[in-house]
Enzyme design. Structure first.
Site, short mmCIF file in Angstrom:
data_model
loop_
_atom_site.label_atom_id
_atom_site.label_comp_id
_atom_site.label_asym_id
_atom_site.label_seq_id
_atom_site.Cartn_x
_atom_site.Cartn_y
_atom_site.Cartn_z
N TRP A 319 0.81 -1.24 0.00
CA TRP A 319 0.00 0.00 0.00
C TRP A 319 0.83 1.27 0.00
CZ3 TRP A 319 -1.68 -4.07 3.21
CH2 TRP A 319 -2.89 -4.67 2.81
N CYS A 404 -3.35 3.78 2.82
CA CYS A 404 -3.81 2.43 2.50
C CYS A 404 -4.70 2.47 1.27
CB CYS A 404 -4.52 1.84 3.72
SG CYS A 404 -5.01 0.13 3.50
N CYS A 405 -6.01 2.37 1.46
CA CYS A 405 -6.93 2.25 0.33
C CYS A 405 -7.81 3.48 0.16
CB CYS A 405 -7.82 1.04 0.53
SG CYS A 405 -6.91 -0.44 0.93
N GLY A 715 -9.49 -1.55 -2.70
CA GLY A 715 -8.73 -0.36 -2.33
C GLY A 715 -7.24 -0.48 -2.63
#
Lengths: 741, 241
Positions: A319, A404-405, A715
């Site tokens: 990520w 992250c997403c 994501g």
């Protein structure tokens, strides 16, 4: 001609946003200026591809340094091939060699080594079992019996209690703009300002700032080992990228939290690149070369994980999310030529899951840029889109990164305490089973009344659901408070924190999984007749559904409003609690890839989902239940109120190219219109996959032919061939919008 | 009330841009290559009012941009022309683009009224040869050609569509004839070749009816290119779907 930066507040105080505001030049043209990969880049990437192949052949991990506990300066400089590298720096002394980071938890490090045929150095093990304490150990000293029970039942899962939490985005650009010395000076001022009565708070803050100053020295030391002096600001584009990368690398060396995102650097780099170009010191080719080489470095970032971790976060993700484009609050867009250059790297180097390219989409971005994004999506399936208009307006700031997403974080002054998610279908089953876990028959929630015999009554179910939820959230908050207290204490992110303001706006991110399952279940109870089949202990084993019911994903308010209210009510529950360090609770509807594992741990549900069957990912409707095509499905998800889920509402959209239109041009136009329309409806996030099911089937049969096949999951993106068979099948089962004609 | 077979909210093959496509129940042709055999019967489907469909259109408005809108397809749309008049009148009043996908087999006063509130017609002319047309569709092509001529007279925008089926509709001489027949129609905005596909085969199995083209191959790239080359002699804008 010597261009100077536009002056501003940024010179007086640490404020990268102000620098961007005065110096970023929006680019409204098209992609025609872009260049292919340089010879050096091609050669370098070929070497990397070879290494990646070796890594895959070795079972996913090429090498582990089992002896050296990682810090910013633990390893000697590493190179892929020095004379080909424009941007340097690796996490260890060799590419793809993974380091051990036992501060999160010694067991997972030991297990991870074993999973890949290595043995953790006994000295390291002894150190952490005899002399030092890890985050994980500390948490379990503090956990209550109740939290442990919740953890093992799976009502709350994926908690970062045996590994690092991640999610904190350092403002790595600060090193480029100010140089380390200035940053140290500022932190020293902050340190000097923390005086007065030495309460817990003051002591902790003083200690943390001390750690941060030390970390800044370490970044400098690490860069010096590569022959660079980071004490002063970067002077040109190459240095700008290198300085930022070193800062980021230091974080990636010290920490192994699930997601360690990059933030928003492309517009920042663009200022230096365009300055160099204007001064005749850089060509278009060289500009692209710098970006491609930076991206190569990001693609080689690795963390050591247990195999079991793959069940939650499939495909070895890191990520390294880079958020590009978006708008300034004053109405100017932030698309630069370097936004294009980042996207171009997906052609120059081929598709890849990392860095996690996130386009901050606004209806006001230029049509040309939107079309280029859509084209890259269609060709690579490697981009995700997030609604900048929505997030910027609600947050009222414009310089942010996605962590992250789907989690928005203001650059430089906000941080997040991450905390996985609660399994919402399990919450419903607890409500139907007097607070007992449907698999273990352990009482997890006291005081839940039994449901009457025969068919379920919606109002009675809701009454118990609300009681159950309230209790579950209380336990969830307790667990999170313990986790983050300990993480701050035992695995403090000194590098990232050194690159953030001292006084921070803190968020605590909670999450839910299985939203569509519960929405459909409640819809079934309300609109059809649902009768539980119970075992001898009175636990629901299955459900008989008579009659039809509205299903989430068809733009039908009757059920979509149930989904919306589920999110609203969870968020309201969170607000009732006191959160560690004054953090504000936020909520996400995001599963990563854990929807498969969560499903496995969850009994049959009243929507007709069989025991063990996967949930839909994120806020997606359940597979195959959306029968009116893509827009109806998107519109259902768009009804989830982002204000109740400020940590993000993830939607993964998969479509076969043909269903987007007949020609490439139509496909591009329609995808742009689709994203515009969806975000106009105030939806927050969209993952876009444009793929043929046949391609995926072929890749399952012949993974060696598809090393770079990338798909967006929840994501983030993964190499499809790195997914387990189970995850691959789940992707295939997921609704692929196909054309009826 | 409309007798609706199904709804596709993300239609990308039935007119320009993103379309809300209403597939109507019932058809008067029996095309050998029919990919929606489940829409043939006049019975079945769901009753829907114009208002319900207008509501769906409103929900979808942000996706339409300048090009998208409503398309009615089938089945055969004209079998429900009276009800469609109401729907299209209301849709147009609200500024939605209205597109009619039809085989053009019915031209009466009701059809003419409907065409007044139709922005674009997607007209399938399935074969130019009367005998072959009969074979392919079990119906005469004479009404369709008359319909096309009427659209020309009232200068109604249309897209001509042609399903290319190896062995049935790809005879070169007839493709030439087809092109020649329509070449002077100024109201044709584009011509679309729809290569025969097998996506609807599963429906025959589900319905338990015989699929007359179960062994028919899909056209090769070469066959598609040949048809394209012929049509391009007659029309400026030819697309393959």
């Amino acid at each position: 001609m010597n261009k100077v930066f536009q002056k501003g507040e940024w010179e007086k105080v640490i404020d990268v946003r102000d620098f961007l505001y005065h110096n970023l030049i929006p680019y409204s043209g098209g992609a025609e200026f872009l260049k292919g990969p340089s010879e050096k880049t091609k050669k370098l990437w070929d070497i990397c591809k070879n290494l990646l192949k070796k890594e895959a052949a070795a079972g996913g991990v090429l090498d582990i340094d089992t002896k050296t506990i990682a810090t910013a300066v633990s390893h000697k400089p590493g190179y892929i091939k020095k004379d080909l590298e424009l941007i340097v720096g690796l996490q260890t002394n060799e590419p793809l060699k993974r380091a051990i980071k036992p501060y999160g938890g010694i067991q997972v490090v030991e297990q991870a080594c074993e999973d890949y045929g290595k043995k953790l150095d006994p000295k390291v093990k002894k150190l952490f079992t005899t002399y030092l304490k890890s985050h994980n150990q500390a948490i379990f000293d503090a956990y209550t019996e109740e939290i442990r029970k919740y953890r093992s039942s799976g009502v709350i899962t994926g908690l970062p209690d045996n590994y690092a939490r991640g999610r904190i985005i350092g403002d790595y650009r600060r090193v480029t703009l100010y140089g380390i010395d200035r940053l140290i000076e500022e932190k020293k001022k902050d340190h000097a300002g923390k005086t007065g009565s030495m309460t817990d708070t003051e002591i902790r803050e003083r200690e943390e700032i001390g750690e941060e100053i030390h970390a800044l020295d370490l970044i400098k030391e690490m860069a010096a080992s590569y022959g660079f002096d980071l004490s002063k600001p970067a002077q040109n584009a190459k240095e700008a990228i290198q300085w930022t990368y070193f800062a980021y690398l230091a974080a990636l060396k010290e920490q192994d939290g699930a997601a360690i995102s990059l933030g928003s650097v492309s517009g920042f780099f663009d200022i230096y690149i365009e300055k160099d170009i204007a001064e005749g010191n850089l060509t278009q080719e060289q500009a692209q070369e710098l970006i491609d080489q930076f991206i190569i470095k990001l693609r080689l970032v690795r963390q050591l994980r247990m195999k079991e971790y793959d069940q939650i976060y499939a495909g070895d993700p890191t990520w390294l999310t880079e958020s590009l484009a978006g708008m300034f609050l004053d109405g100017r867009h932030k698309v630069t030529k370097t936004s294009y250059r980042f996207l171009q790297s997906l052609y120059n180097l081929g598709a890849a899951p990392e860095p996690n390219i996130t386009v901050l989409w606004s209806e006001k971005l230029s049509q040309k840029f939107k079309e280029f994004c859509a084209k890259v999506s269609i060709d690579t399936s490697s981009i995700q889109y997030e609604n900048d208009d929505l997030m910027r307006e609600i947050a009222n700031f414009d310089d942010y990164g996605i962590s992250c997403c789907v989690s928005q974080q203001k650059m430089g002054s906000q941080m997040q305490y991450f905390g996985a998610r609660s399994n919402l279908p399990k919450v419903l089953l607890l409500a139907l089973n007097q607070g007992k876990d449907e698999n273990a028959a352990v009482v997890l929630v006291p005081g839940i009344s039994p449901q009457p015999e025969r068919a379920l009554d919606f109002n009675k179910v809701m009454a118990e659901y609300k009681k159950t939820l309230s209790y579950v959230v209380k336990v969830y908050v307790n667990a999170m408070n313990i986790i983050h207290y300990m993480h701050d204490k035992y695995y403090f992110e000194r590098v990232q924190m050194a690159l953030l303001d001292t006084d921070l706006d803190r968020l605590m991110a909670f999450g839910i999984a299985g939203l569509s399952v519960v929405a459909d279940s409640l819809s079934a109870i309300k609109y059809a007749k649902v009768t539980p089949i119970r075992d001898e202990d009175g636990i629901t084993k299955d459900f008989v559904i008579e009659g039809d019911f509205p299903k989430y994903g068809n733009d039908d308010d009757r059920v979509d409003n149930i989904a919306k209210e589920l999110v609203d009510s969870f968020n309201e529950e969170l607000k009732k609690h006191q959160i560690y360090r004054g953090a504000k609770p936020t909520l996400s509807v995001l599963t990563i890839t854990s929807n498969v594992m969560y499903g496995k741990k969850t009994g049959a549900t009243p929507d007709g989902r069989a025991s063990g069957e996967p949930f839909a990912p994120g806020a997606n409707p359940m597979h195959g239940r959306d029968s009116r095509g893509a827009i109806a499905s998107l519109n259902s998800v768009a009804k989830i109120d982002y204000k109740s889920a400020r940590d993000g509402v993830s939607n993964t959209f998969s479509i076969v190219p043909r269903a987007l239109g007949a020609t490439k041009e139509e496909q591009t136009d329609n995808l742009v219109a689709l994203i515009d329309g969806y975000f106009h409806k105030k939806a927050q996030h969209l993952n876009v996959n444009v793929l043929n099911r046949e391609t995926l089937l072929r890749a399952m049969a012949h993974p060696e032919e598809y090393p770079q096949l990338t798909i967006r999951v929840s994501g983030y993106a993964v190499n499809f061939v790195k997914l387990s068979r189970e995850h691959q099948q789940e992707v295939l089962a997921r609704t692929f919008f196909e054309s009826m004609k | 009330m409309l007798q609706v077979h199904s709804i596709e909210t993300f239609g990308t093959h039935e007119g320009p841009g993103i379309r809300l496509v209403i597939f109507m129940q019932g058809c008067n042709f029996r095309c050998l290559y029919c990919h929606n055999p489940d829409t043939r019967s006049l019975k079945g489907g769901t009753k829907m009012s114009s208002e319900e469909i207008i509501e769906l259109l409103k929900k979808q408005k942000p996706y339409f941009k300048d090009t998208g809108g409503l398309t009615v397809s089938g089945g055969e749309s004209l079998l429900q022309r009276k009800a469609l008049l109401d729907l299209f009148t209301k849709a147009k009043k609200l500024g939605f683009n209205t597109t009619l996908d039809t085989n053009g087999s019915i031209l009466d006063d009701d059809t003419k009224k409907l065409l007044e509130v139709t922005d674009l017609v997607l007209l399938d002319v399935k074969h130019i040869d009367p005998v072959w047309h009969q074979t392919v569709t079990s119906a005469s092509n004479e009404p369709t050609l008359r319909f096309a001529k009427y659209l020309k007279e009232i200068n109604k925008s249309m897209w001509l569509r042609y399903v290319l089926v190896p062995g049935y509709t790809n005879q070169k001489e007839f493709l030439e004839k087809w092109g020649a027949h329509f070449k002077d129609y100024k109201n044709i905005d584009r011509v679309e070749i729809l290569p025969f596909h097998t996506y609807g085969f599963y429906k025959y199995k589900e319905l338990g009816i015989e699929n007359p083209l179960s062994d028919c191959p899909v056209p090769t790239e070469k066959e598609i290119q040949e048809a394209l080359t012929i049509f391009e002699k007659y029309f400026k804008s030819v697309y393959v779907r």
